[in-house]
Design a protein around this motif. Structure first.
Motif, mmCIF file in Angstrom:
data_model
loop_
_atom_site.group_PDB
_atom_site.id
_atom_site.type_symbol
_atom_site.label_atom_id
_atom_site.label_comp_id
_atom_site.label_asym_id
_atom_site.label_seq_id
_atom_site.Cartn_x
_atom_site.Cartn_y
_atom_site.Cartn_z
ATOM 1 N N ARG A 94 11.943 40.133 -26.210
ATOM 2 C CA ARG A 94 11.062 39.461 -27.185
ATOM 3 C C ARG A 94 11.689 39.629 -28.579
ATOM 4 O O ARG A 94 12.362 40.633 -28.829
ATOM 5 N N TRP A 125 8.611 47.196 -19.759
ATOM 6 C CA TRP A 125 7.964 45.891 -19.526
ATOM 7 C C TRP A 125 7.879 45.607 -18.029
ATOM 8 O O TRP A 125 6.824 45.229 -17.521
ATOM 9 N N ARG A 129 4.352 45.204 -16.211
ATOM 10 C CA ARG A 129 4.042 43.850 -15.730
ATOM 11 C C ARG A 129 3.794 43.850 -14.221
ATOM 12 O O ARG A 129 2.823 43.270 -13.736
ATOM 13 N N GLY A 314 -5.659 36.610 -22.384
ATOM 14 C CA GLY A 314 -6.467 35.871 -21.427
ATOM 15 C C GLY A 314 -7.712 35.205 -21.975
ATOM 16 O O GLY A 314 -8.181 34.222 -21.402
ATOM 17 N N SER A 317 -6.972 31.862 -24.700
ATOM 18 C CA SER A 317 -6.255 30.782 -24.005
ATOM 19 C C SER A 317 -7.179 30.135 -22.980
ATOM 20 O O SER A 317 -7.246 28.907 -22.874
ATOM 21 N N VAL A 380 7.584 29.036 -26.540
ATOM 22 C CA VAL A 380 7.510 30.426 -26.061
ATOM 23 C C VAL A 380 8.733 31.203 -26.561
ATOM 24 O O VAL A 380 9.867 30.807 -26.302
ATOM 25 N N HIS A 382 11.361 34.166 -26.524
ATOM 26 C CA HIS A 382 11.996 35.274 -25.808
ATOM 27 C C HIS A 382 13.179 35.744 -26.665
ATOM 28 O O HIS A 382 13.419 35.208 -27.746
ATOM 29 N N PRO A 441 2.480 24.755 -18.110
ATOM 30 C CA PRO A 441 1.705 25.355 -19.206
ATOM 31 C C PRO A 441 1.752 26.881 -19.199
ATOM 32 O O PRO A 441 1.502 27.509 -20.225
ATOM 33 N N ARG A 447 9.079 35.882 -16.915
ATOM 34 C CA ARG A 447 7.963 36.354 -17.738
ATOM 35 C C ARG A 447 6.779 35.402 -17.679
ATOM 36 O O ARG A 447 5.906 35.461 -18.554
ATOM 37 N N CYS A 449 3.247 33.530 -17.105
ATOM 38 C CA CYS A 449 1.930 34.108 -17.373
ATOM 39 C C CYS A 449 1.363 34.854 -16.160
ATOM 40 O O CYS A 449 1.261 34.280 -15.074
HETATM 41 C C1 HEM Z 1 -5.037 28.386 -19.635
HETATM 42 C C2 HEM Z 1 -4.820 29.623 -19.901
HETATM 43 C C3 HEM Z 1 -3.473 30.265 -20.125
HETATM 44 C C4 HEM Z 1 -2.281 29.705 -20.523
HETATM 45 C C5 HEM Z 1 -1.986 28.247 -20.841
HETATM 46 C C6 HEM Z 1 -1.305 30.785 -20.578
HETATM 47 C C7 HEM Z 1 0.034 30.609 -20.917
HETATM 48 C C8 HEM Z 1 0.941 31.655 -21.041
HETATM 49 C C9 HEM Z 1 2.309 31.487 -21.447
HETATM 50 C C10 HEM Z 1 2.986 30.163 -21.766
HETATM 51 C C11 HEM Z 1 2.868 32.726 -21.497
HETATM 52 C C12 HEM Z 1 4.274 33.082 -21.977
HETATM 53 C C13 HEM Z 1 5.210 33.367 -20.844
HETATM 54 C C14 HEM Z 1 6.568 33.796 -21.336
HETATM 55 O O1 HEM Z 1 6.702 34.545 -22.302
HETATM 56 O O2 HEM Z 1 7.570 33.355 -20.731
HETATM 57 C C15 HEM Z 1 1.846 33.687 -21.102
HETATM 58 C C16 HEM Z 1 2.052 35.048 -21.013
HETATM 59 C C17 HEM Z 1 1.072 35.939 -20.655
HETATM 60 N N1 HEM Z 1 -0.215 35.651 -20.248
HETATM 61 FE FE1 HEM Z 1 -1.051 33.818 -20.148
HETATM 62 N N2 HEM Z 1 -1.922 31.953 -20.235
HETATM 63 C C18 HEM Z 1 -3.242 31.681 -19.931
HETATM 64 C C19 HEM Z 1 -4.192 32.577 -19.473
HETATM 65 C C20 HEM Z 1 -3.984 33.920 -19.278
HETATM 66 C C21 HEM Z 1 -4.941 34.830 -18.713
HETATM 67 C C22 HEM Z 1 -6.329 34.454 -18.187
HETATM 68 C C23 HEM Z 1 -4.370 36.087 -18.745
HETATM 69 C C24 HEM Z 1 -4.914 37.419 -18.290
HETATM 70 C C25 HEM Z 1 -5.634 37.618 -17.282
HETATM 71 C C26 HEM Z 1 -3.051 35.948 -19.321
HETATM 72 C C27 HEM Z 1 -2.162 36.981 -19.520
HETATM 73 C C28 HEM Z 1 -0.858 36.834 -19.972
HETATM 74 C C29 HEM Z 1 0.054 37.945 -20.207
HETATM 75 C C30 HEM Z 1 -0.276 39.437 -20.062
HETATM 76 C C31 HEM Z 1 1.271 37.387 -20.624
HETATM 77 C C32 HEM Z 1 2.556 38.117 -20.985
HETATM 78 C C33 HEM Z 1 3.518 38.131 -19.811
HETATM 79 C C34 HEM Z 1 4.808 38.880 -20.133
HETATM 80 O O3 HEM Z 1 5.142 39.033 -21.302
HETATM 81 O O4 HEM Z 1 5.485 39.308 -19.176
HETATM 82 N N3 HEM Z 1 -2.849 34.613 -19.629
HETATM 83 N N4 HEM Z 1 0.690 32.998 -20.818
#
Ligand code: HEM
Length: 504
Positions: A94, A125, A129, A314, A317, A380, A382, A441, A447, A449
């Motif tokens: 990141r 991480w 994760r 979470g 979003s 996004v 990275h 999305p 990484r 979501c």
């Molecule tokens: C419509 C709803 C959501 C969208 C569009 C969304 C989208 C994303 C995107 C684009 C990323 C970035 C991935 C990356 O860095 O490559 C992300 C990361 C993440 N999301 Fe979501 N998300 C949503 C809902 C949620 C929910 C409900 C949770 C938890 C329960 C959540 C937890 C996370 C976490 C913890 C990360 C970080 C992952 C990492 O850094 O390894 N997200 N999300």
């Protein structure tokens, strides 16, 4: 005063060194717009990062190199290039500046180290994760068990909406539903619909992140937070994460107390773990390896940060995506009617179930078009963890790499009329739902979501149940409704009012 003089001379040195480093743009780095030392392209961006990315792509191509603040940055806009890079472990870092600002924002005291999932890298991480994904999956992110937790909130919400069917803002009601279901999964506790404590924290945190946006000065230049005025503002914005930490500490202490009580009452045998905190505390207890991110105090800090990350990532979003979904069906009433026809045929007056989804291709297509068109996360960030190459260009370690998701989901060479909201693009000739690998999305690769399954379940259950109970109308007429997103750190749904007309 003496401290400020030292700070100022330190800053001058820092700027000078940065300035020197600046002219050492690596050989064979991708072409891109001109920059000035320290600020990079910021003075020439003319608006937000999202629009700038699309302009740079037109001018310099699918791989653009530049300085954002003082960080070497590359913007990738081509789907295949993004896909190759983000599946590669060497792209899972990141940005340092963003991480420093966000770590300081969430820290409970100055100098607290980072941790958790969203802003960590490397072994920490990957351990955090993997654990979060598995634990959340065990609780039912991918199983039907989650249905009950979500539906309970959906029905509470229907009652609230029934009590006030006149023109109202859905925002608050949806946020409460989404926040409450995630809170239950993480802490095992239920919040009442009127409980404002957690909602205030969520709103406070979102306000900071969205006001700063992705390319805001603090996100690019973390040291600005030590300057007068910005320092005071930054401190004030920390009120929300500090309240969250207090609440989490209370929850963790309660879980520890309950666990030791259970041990006393059950001759040292614990009953099955109930929620995320329970399982995490067990993991800390069983970890003997001092280098592990679950060991001792480091483990406790990572528990706090993972809770913050999962909850933070979470809640807004999830509710924003729902807000967008209802916005589109208010704007396009014929699409709303088609969804309601399908749900009348398949569900009737019964309670919706996740199993219904496979029999509702049109609704599925509408929800995918909502995710593509709104493109909630338009870019996004990275960073590279080693020296790498992309399309023949060399990127040194710690280069920030942005995936231009907006371009992937709105590319005119791939999508026909991408600016038009057309659910049929996700249906085949037999009107069966057709997935598209370029609708990403939740991102892809190492990484992606971790809340994808939960988010899709929430979206389907909330959307279908509300449309089953109500017809949604725009009080001022559908034509007047704007679907133009507000560009912050992510896209925010424009504010709108809705009139609810009961259907059953
Ligand atoms: C419509 C709803 C959501 C969208 C569009 C969304 C989208 C994303 C995107 C684009 C990323 C970035 C991935 C990356 O860095 O490559 C992300 C990361 C993440 N999301 Fe979501 N998300 C949503 C809902 C949620 C929910 C409900 C949770 C938890 C329960 C959540 C937890 C996370 C976490 C913890 C990360 C970080 C992952 C990492 O850094 O390894 N997200 N999300």
């Amino acid at each position: 005063m003496a401290f400020q003089v030292i700070l100022l001379s330190g800053m001058i040195w820092y700027c000078f060194l940065k300035w020197l480093k600046y002219y050492k743009v690596p050989d064979n780095f991708p072409p891109g717009p001109p920059s000035v030392p320290l600020l990079g392209v910021l003075p020439f961006m003319q608006g937000n990062l999202k629009d700038a990315m699309q302009r740079w792509r037109k001018e310099y191509g699918e791989v653009v190199g530049l300085h954002l603040g003082s960080e070497l940055t590359v913007v990738l806009s081509d789907f295949d290039e993004i896909s190759n890079a983000f599946k590669d472990k060497r792209f899972t870092g990141r940005p340092k500046a963003l991480t420093e600002t966000m770590t300081a924002f969430f820290a409970s005291h100055p100098g607290e180290k980072g941790g958790g999932i969203v802003f960590s890298e490397g072994e920490q991480w990957s351990e955090q994760r993997r654990f979060a994904l598995k634990t959340l999956r065990d609780f039912g992110f991918s199983k039907k068990a989650m249905e009950d937790v979500i539906l309970e909130e959906v029905f509470k919400m229907i009652q609230v909406l029934r009590a006030d069917e006149d023109s109202m803002s859905l925002n608050q009601v949806l946020s409460v539903g989404v926040v409450n279901s995630l809170w239950t999964i993480l802490t095992g506790q239920k919040l009442s619909h009127g409980d404002q404590t957690v909602m205030k924290i969520v709103t406070g945190t979102d306000d900071f992140i969205n006001n700063e946006s992705m390319s805001g000065p603090l996100m690019m230049m973390p040291w600005l937070r030590f300057f007068p005025y910005i320092k005071e503002k930054f401190q004030a914005s920390k009120e929300a994460p500090l309240s969250m930490r207090k609440l989490q500490n209370k929850m963790v202490a309660q879980h520890e107390e309950e666990q030791s009580g259970e041990l006393d009452n059950n001759n040292g045998v614990r009953k099955e773990s109930k929620d995320f905190i329970d399982v995490y505390l067990d993991k800390i207890k069983e970890t003997r390896d001092r280098k592990s991110s679950f060991f001792g105090d480091q483990g406790r800090l990572n528990l706090q940060r993972s809770l913050t990350d999962i909850f933070g990532a979470g809640t807004s979003s999830g509710s924003s995506m729902l807000l967008f979904a209802f916005l589109y069906v208010i704007k396009y009433p014929k699409i709303q009617t088609k969804v309601q026809d399908e749900l009348s045929r398949i569900i009737g007056k019964n309670t919706v179930s996740l199993d219904d989804r496979s029999n509702m291709p049109y609704t599925d297509a509408v929800l995918h078009e909502v995710m593509r068109h709104s493109c909630l996360v338009y870019a996004v960030p990275h960073a590279t963890t080693e020296d790498v190459s992309v399309q023949g260009f060399d990127l040194p370690k710690d280069t920030v790499v942005y995936a231009n998701l907006w371009q992937v989901m709105h590319n005119t060479d791939y999508w026909q009329d991408p600016e038009i909201f057309r659910p049929e693009r996700f249906l085949d000739r037999d009107s069966k739902f057709r997935r598209d690998e370029r609708c990403i999305p939740f991102m892809l690769g190492k990484r992606f979501c971790i809340g994808q399954s939960l988010a899709l379940q929430q979206l389907f259950l909330f959307f279908v149940t509300i449309l089953q109970h109500f017809e949604l109308q725009a009080p001022g007429g559908a034509e007047a409704v704007s679907i133009e997103p507000i560009v912050g750190f992510v896209h925010q749904c424009p504010k709108y009012s809705v009139k609810l007309v009961g259907r059953m």
